[in-house]
Design a protein around this motif. Structure first.
Motif, PDB file in Angstrom:
ATOM      1  N   THR A   9       0.831  -1.198   0.000  1.00  0.00           N
ATOM      2  CA  THR A   9       0.000   0.000   0.000  1.00  0.00           C
ATOM      3  C   THR A   9       0.866   1.250   0.000  1.00  0.00           C
ATOM      4  O   THR A   9       2.051   1.204   0.344  1.00  0.00           O
ATOM      5  CB  THR A   9      -0.925   0.053   1.226  1.00  0.00           C
ATOM      6  N   LYS A  10       0.268   2.358  -0.391  1.00  0.00           N
ATOM      7  CA  LYS A  10       0.895   3.679  -0.359  1.00  0.00           C
ATOM      8  C   LYS A  10      -0.146   4.661   0.134  1.00  0.00           C
ATOM      9  O   LYS A  10      -1.329   4.368   0.174  1.00  0.00           O
ATOM     10  CB  LYS A  10       1.335   4.111  -1.756  1.00  0.00           C
ATOM     11  N   THR A  11       0.306   5.874   0.461  1.00  0.00           N
ATOM     12  CA  THR A  11      -0.596   6.942   0.852  1.00  0.00           C
ATOM     13  C   THR A  11      -0.648   7.950  -0.289  1.00  0.00           C
ATOM     14  O   THR A  11       0.396   8.361  -0.812  1.00  0.00           O
ATOM     15  CB  THR A  11      -0.096   7.636   2.129  1.00  0.00           C
ATOM     16  N   CYS A  12      -1.838   8.363  -0.662  1.00  0.00           N
ATOM     17  CA  CYS A  12      -2.035   9.308  -1.758  1.00  0.00           C
ATOM     18  C   CYS A  12      -1.407  10.655  -1.405  1.00  0.00           C
ATOM     19  O   CYS A  12      -1.612  11.185  -0.307  1.00  0.00           O
ATOM     20  CB  CYS A  12      -3.522   9.478  -2.032  1.00  0.00           C
ATOM     21  N   ALA A  13      -0.651  11.228  -2.332  1.00  0.00           N
ATOM     22  CA  ALA A  13       0.020  12.508  -2.111  1.00  0.00           C
ATOM     23  C   ALA A  13      -0.965  13.671  -2.072  1.00  0.00           C
ATOM     24  O   ALA A  13      -0.652  14.728  -1.544  1.00  0.00           O
ATOM     25  CB  ALA A  13       1.052  12.744  -3.211  1.00  0.00           C
ATOM     26  N   GLN A  14      -2.168  13.486  -2.594  1.00  0.00           N
ATOM     27  CA  GLN A  14      -3.153  14.562  -2.630  1.00  0.00           C
ATOM     28  C   GLN A  14      -4.141  14.485  -1.460  1.00  0.00           C
ATOM     29  O   GLN A  14      -4.253  15.419  -0.692  1.00  0.00           O
ATOM     30  CB  GLN A  14      -3.919  14.528  -3.959  1.00  0.00           C
ATOM     31  N   CYS A  15      -4.818  13.362  -1.313  1.00  0.00           N
ATOM     32  CA  CYS A  15      -5.876  13.261  -0.301  1.00  0.00           C
ATOM     33  C   CYS A  15      -5.408  12.620   1.002  1.00  0.00           C
ATOM     34  O   CYS A  15      -6.086  12.727   2.022  1.00  0.00           O
ATOM     35  CB  CYS A  15      -7.079  12.499  -0.853  1.00  0.00           C
ATOM     36  N   GLY A  16      -4.271  11.933   0.985  1.00  0.00           N
ATOM     37  CA  GLY A  16      -3.731  11.334   2.193  1.00  0.00           C
ATOM     38  C   GLY A  16      -4.326   9.989   2.572  1.00  0.00           C
ATOM     39  O   GLY A  16      -3.964   9.414   3.592  1.00  0.00           O
TER      40      GLY A  16
END
Length: 49
Positions: A9-16
């Motif tokens: 998984t990753k964390t979205c750079a825009q919405c978090g």
């Protein structure tokens, strides 16, 4: 076959929000920064203005 919980998984750079690996991102996973087209478009719009 892997279970959904076993995928990276990753964390979205825009919405978090966290998002999981998808088959269509298999070759470019290291470059993926946004969870959706909407977040990518909002990020571009925010930089330009």
């Amino acid at each position: 076959m892997r279970r959904k919980g076993d995928l990276p998984t990753k964390t979205c750079a825009q919405c978090g929000k966290p998002f999981a690996w998808r088959k269509k991102w298999e070759r470019v996973w290291d470059e993926v920064r946004y969870c959706s087209d909407r977040c990518r478009a909002e990020a571009k719009r925010g930089r330009a203005g």
